[in-house]
Design a protein around this motif. Sequence first.
Motif, PDB file in Angstrom:
ATOM      1  N   ARG A 170       0.807  -1.211   0.000  1.00  0.00           N
ATOM      2  CA  ARG A 170       0.000   0.000   0.000  1.00  0.00           C
ATOM      3  C   ARG A 170       0.847   1.272   0.000  1.00  0.00           C
ATOM      4  O   ARG A 170       2.043   1.259   0.322  1.00  0.00           O
ATOM      5  CB  ARG A 170      -0.902   0.027   1.247  1.00  0.00           C
ATOM      6  CG  ARG A 170      -2.001  -1.030   1.242  1.00  0.00           C
ATOM      7  CD  ARG A 170      -2.614  -1.174   2.610  1.00  0.00           C
ATOM      8  NE  ARG A 170      -1.641  -1.672   3.576  1.00  0.00           N
ATOM      9  CZ  ARG A 170      -1.274  -2.941   3.683  1.00  0.00           C
ATOM     10  NH1 ARG A 170      -1.815  -3.856   2.889  1.00  0.00           N
ATOM     11  NH2 ARG A 170      -0.389  -3.316   4.564  1.00  0.00           N
ATOM     12  N   THR A 171       0.191   2.372  -0.318  1.00  0.00           N
ATOM     13  CA  THR A 171       0.760   3.714  -0.204  1.00  0.00           C
ATOM     14  C   THR A 171      -0.184   4.548   0.646  1.00  0.00           C
ATOM     15  O   THR A 171      -1.383   4.622   0.350  1.00  0.00           O
ATOM     16  CB  THR A 171       0.928   4.364  -1.593  1.00  0.00           C
ATOM     17  OG1 THR A 171       1.999   3.719  -2.286  1.00  0.00           O
ATOM     18  CG2 THR A 171       1.236   5.843  -1.476  1.00  0.00           C
ATOM     19  N   THR A 172       0.353   5.161   1.682  1.00  0.00           N
ATOM     20  CA  THR A 172      -0.443   6.019   2.556  1.00  0.00           C
ATOM     21  C   THR A 172       0.236   7.380   2.636  1.00  0.00           C
ATOM     22  O   THR A 172       1.454   7.465   2.782  1.00  0.00           O
ATOM     23  CB  THR A 172      -0.569   5.415   3.967  1.00  0.00           C
ATOM     24  OG1 THR A 172      -1.168   4.118   3.877  1.00  0.00           O
ATOM     25  CG2 THR A 172      -1.416   6.292   4.877  1.00  0.00           C
ATOM     26  N   GLY A 173      -0.548   8.428   2.543  1.00  0.00           N
ATOM     27  CA  GLY A 173      -0.012   9.767   2.755  1.00  0.00           C
ATOM     28  C   GLY A 173       0.631  10.370   1.521  1.00  0.00           C
ATOM     29  O   GLY A 173       0.326  10.008   0.375  1.00  0.00           O
ATOM     30  N   ILE A 174       1.549  11.298   1.739  1.00  0.00           N
ATOM     31  CA  ILE A 174       2.184  12.046   0.658  1.00  0.00           C
ATOM     32  C   ILE A 174       3.088  11.113  -0.153  1.00  0.00           C
ATOM     33  O   ILE A 174       3.944  10.437   0.406  1.00  0.00           O
ATOM     34  CB  ILE A 174       3.015  13.215   1.225  1.00  0.00           C
ATOM     35  CG1 ILE A 174       2.107  14.218   1.956  1.00  0.00           C
ATOM     36  CG2 ILE A 174       3.793  13.922   0.119  1.00  0.00           C
ATOM     37  CD1 ILE A 174       2.871  15.264   2.740  1.00  0.00           C
ATOM     38  N   TRP A 175       2.894  11.111  -1.492  1.00  0.00           N
ATOM     39  CA  TRP A 175       3.771  10.298  -2.328  1.00  0.00           C
ATOM     40  C   TRP A 175       4.203  11.006  -3.614  1.00  0.00           C
ATOM     41  O   TRP A 175       4.878  10.416  -4.460  1.00  0.00           O
ATOM     42  CB  TRP A 175       3.149   8.940  -2.642  1.00  0.00           C
ATOM     43  CG  TRP A 175       1.939   8.930  -3.525  1.00  0.00           C
ATOM     44  CD1 TRP A 175       0.652   9.136  -3.147  1.00  0.00           C
ATOM     45  CD2 TRP A 175       1.904   8.669  -4.937  1.00  0.00           C
ATOM     46  NE1 TRP A 175      -0.194   9.032  -4.234  1.00  0.00           N
ATOM     47  CE2 TRP A 175       0.549   8.741  -5.341  1.00  0.00           C
ATOM     48  CE3 TRP A 175       2.875   8.377  -5.899  1.00  0.00           C
ATOM     49  CZ2 TRP A 175       0.142   8.538  -6.660  1.00  0.00           C
ATOM     50  CZ3 TRP A 175       2.472   8.186  -7.213  1.00  0.00           C
ATOM     51  CH2 TRP A 175       1.124   8.260  -7.586  1.00  0.00           C
TER      52      TRP A 175
END
Length: 617
Positions: A170-175
């Motif tokens: 997963r990716t969470t937050g600022i990317w």
Amino acid sequence: MTSERRIDGIPRPEHPRPQFVREEWLNLNGPWQFEIDHGDSGLERGLVQSELSGEILVPFAPESEASGIAHIDFMAAVWYRRTVQIPATWAEMRVLLHFGAVDHDATVWMNGQEVVRHRGGFTPFSAELDGVSAGEIITIVVRARDSRDGVQARGKQVTKYANYGCEYTRTTGIWQTVWLEAVPPVHLRRPKITPLLADSSFDVAVPLSRNLPGATLRVRVSDENGEASTRSIRADLDLTPSVRLALPADRVRVWSPGDPHLYDVVIELTDRDGVVLDRVISYAGLRSVAIDGQRVLINGVPVFQRLVLDQGYYPESLMTAPDDDALMRDIQLSLAAGFNGARLHQKVFEERFLYHADRLGYLVWGEFGDWVNLPNLGESSHTASFITQWLEVLDRDYSHPSIIGWCPLNETQREIDDGIHTLDDVTRGMFLATKQADGSRPVLDTSGYSHRVSEADIYDSHNYYQDPTDFATLMAPLAEGRPFINVSYLGEKTISVAYRGQPYFCSEFGGIWWDPDVARATADTDTALSWGYGERPRTEDEMQERFAGLVGVLLDIEQTFGYCYTQLTDVFQEQNGIYRFDRSSKLDVERIRVAQSRTAAIEQTEAIRRPTLNRTV
């Protein structure tokens, strides 16, 4: 092309929006305070006003190694905090705070006051920071909330704890990059640049923040020989003034895969005295996309689309490219393997990728990261936000010449019956929104499975049969107007409207499971470690022969305009890429290139016309 101001000492220092550049901007990537909020109680606990307990390297997601966190378990919410000094040179300017992408539900505060909220993990958003002064030190706080099970546009992000199959960390937050920008009180907003190849011109529509009496909009188009065309019009009569700039005959150079020529574009807003109030640098390519029977034409010529599925993941940084060169390198690797474009799959790629695609002549289908893979997708009200987020994608990417088609949805699942399903409304809504936002490109309503819009410009299927003979048998009826059509994998049920003779392509196939390091392993290898489609070849020769056989079937069908092979690179346990996850070699790429290099049937024949439907998009 647009000038780049390199900034040393921070990650991803390049300008994140190369088709809309102002001189005055400040990159905010780098160390931020950071804290995981497992209970999503941070607002109640006063984290808006508090120092945070850790540190992260923005713009990398906390799940990634590049961020310095590498926390791969679920995070209900994460918090970011940093101070920044407004440059002293920004006196009498408005300050905009930009986020390239934050996954998934973001709230932003400046000096304790909320300034913006945004839902959607793939699209940009901005906030005007009211009341700030040049030289002032401000505090920015961001909270990003994510959901484990909720219906949201998540692309390939896994909903279980661990990766499996074709779902990934997963990716969470600022990317994506965070930055500040200085603009005048009356300023330009993002232009829509439409190439008009038929009369060798560009239409440039430029939204304004508001009108100013006596103001003028001036647009200049230049090439390597200097200014090619310029025009000025009043900017006080319309909120979106539009100019058409004709190119002299001796300055016309068409953008194409073989010659990706780009013109520099400068847009200026001046006051009644001719003083420049705002100035942005952009670029444009002169090209067209049309439909002739079952052929998709680029600049009036059939170009067989040898596409590859690109997931856009990186081992150390997940959905964020580790550096700008990595984005360019992926395109170069694809071209070296004989592909001429890509489906940017289940992720809205960083705009820098499109910039490199524009420069390198790489054909792109723009896509949304919607994949939730649920039969009851449309029964959640959250899917209404898909349309909002997709419009944000279209607004950001409209002017990129490399994009030659749009596909808002992927593998939606719902049989056709007498029920009332939100999925039908969302699918049609996203199609209509796309056609309203962009009449210059073809639109595929959904890739594979539940086609619900009978007037969609393109029709497609996904077919992962591995034996070339079986594959050919399934694809052959297209010659008689009976293409392979996906049925529900939840049962043999009709899930698509009928095929009406549109241009057709197999937009996913292959996915050959090949990893030479485990080629001699038994068939029951743990799929958490290695996964792909079909039976794994025993040797590279077997893999190469299968690849050549599958692509040969599609190259020889006169009624298909292209294909999309799965996929460019391995991604974690999904080991069916042309390259390894780290982009190193795992097979003879030259053989892959040669297998695709011969002229396709549709490029050789005269136009294959549908009996009742022939249109230009």
